[in-house]
Design an enzyme around this catalytic site. Structure first.
Site, PDB file in Angstrom:
ATOM      1  CG  ASP A  32      -1.839   0.979   1.390  1.00 51.06           C
ATOM      2  OD1 ASP A  32      -2.344   1.573   0.246  1.00 51.06           O
ATOM      3  OD2 ASP A  32      -2.002   1.658   2.454  1.00 51.06           O
ATOM      4  CG  ASP A  34      -2.054   7.415   0.995  1.00 52.14           C
ATOM      5  OD1 ASP A  34      -1.666   8.457   0.663  1.00 52.14           O
ATOM      6  OD2 ASP A  34      -2.355   6.820  -0.437  1.00 52.14           O
ATOM      7  N   GLY A 121      -5.363   3.264  -3.337  1.00 50.87           N
ATOM      8  CA  GLY A 121      -6.604   3.963  -3.362  1.00 50.87           C
ATOM      9  C   GLY A 121      -6.433   5.301  -3.519  1.00 50.87           C
ATOM     10  CG  ASP A 189      -2.452   1.545   6.508  1.00 43.33           C
ATOM     11  OD1 ASP A 189      -3.044   2.257   7.118  1.00 43.33           O
ATOM     12  OD2 ASP A 189      -2.143   1.558   5.297  1.00 43.33           O
ATOM     13  CG  ASN A 192      -8.077  -0.172   1.138  1.00 40.97           C
ATOM     14  OD1 ASN A 192      -7.282  -0.101   2.237  1.00 40.97           O
ATOM     15  ND2 ASN A 192      -7.861   0.303   0.073  1.00 40.97           N
TER      16      ASN A 192
END
Length: 234
Positions: A32, A34, A121, A189, A192
């Site tokens: 991921d 962010d 995302g 984290d 999703n």
């Protein structure tokens, strides 16, 4: 854009096992972005500039905890950014920090023939800059709409990156480079990120929200991405 940020760190007690991916063969790490690859949540930073920081952050927190549908939460937050100039991405990027150990981790993996991908995302307008600076091999993210005057429309363009998209990217990239499932690692984290964490040969919750911590087979709770190397066999 800063490579590291200095701050206190929590204890971390990762555990290794005989079936963990090995550095002695090529592999794939998918992360991921962010709050994983970087310390910040980009959409929250954009929200602050738009004068709607508290609203955006509140939605982000609920979505990452799995309390809100991700697509609904994303649309709501993006809508709050309507009217911002597209030049805002350069402004935000200057204030982002790679998580401690990120560049070290990527460098070590590359030296052992691994590839690194990121799924987010968040937005390509930021992710593409991170990819270039960190030497990341693959990337998938959302794109924000921009009107003819260079202002954000408050909508997304193209296919939206979801938890299913993240999981599929792990499979697609591994197949593309010929890496077997047992040599794949996924780390994130938020809620999703759970499907890709569960799908990978080694799934890791990184300083994660409670739902992600509960679901992931492994967890790192210190903000140092290089600690992932302790979970890999030599």
């Amino acid at each position: 854009m800063s490579a590291e940020i200095s701050q206190p760190f929590d204890e971390c007690q990762p555990q290794t096992n005989e079936t963990a991916p090995t550095l002695s063969r090529p592999g794939l790490l998918v992360m991921d972005v962010d709050s994983t690859l970087i310390d910040e949540e980009v959409i929250d930073e954009l929200g602050v500039i738009a004068g709607r920081g508290e609203q955006v952050t509140a939605i982000t927190t609920r979505a990452m905890n799995g309390e809100l549908d991700f697509l609904e939460a994303l649309s709501a937050r993006v809508g709050l950014l309507r009217g911002l100039p597209s030049t805002v991405f350069d402004q935000v990027y200057e204030h982002l920090h790679f998580t401690r150990g990120a560049l070290e981790l990527i460098g070590v993996l590359h030296r052992h023939g691994w590839k690194v991908g990121v799924v987010s995302g968040g937005f390509h307008e930021i992710v593409d800059k991170l990819v270039a600076d960190a030497g990341i091999d693959f990337a998938l993210a959302n794109r924000l709409g921009v009107d003819g005057n260079g202002l954000l429309t408050g909508e997304l363009n193209g296919e939206i990156v979801t938890k299913a998209t993240k999981s599929q990217a792990l499979h697609d990239w591994a197949e593309r480079i010929g890496v077997p499932h047992e040599q794949t690692v996924a780390m994130g984290d938020g809620a999703n990120d759970i499907p890709m964490i569960m799908e990978a040969g080694l799934g890791v919750a990184f300083c994660a929200k409670p739902a992600t911590q509960a679901a992931a087979p492994h967890a790192i709770n210190q903000r140092d991405l290089s600690l992932l190397l302790r979970l890999l066999r030599a």
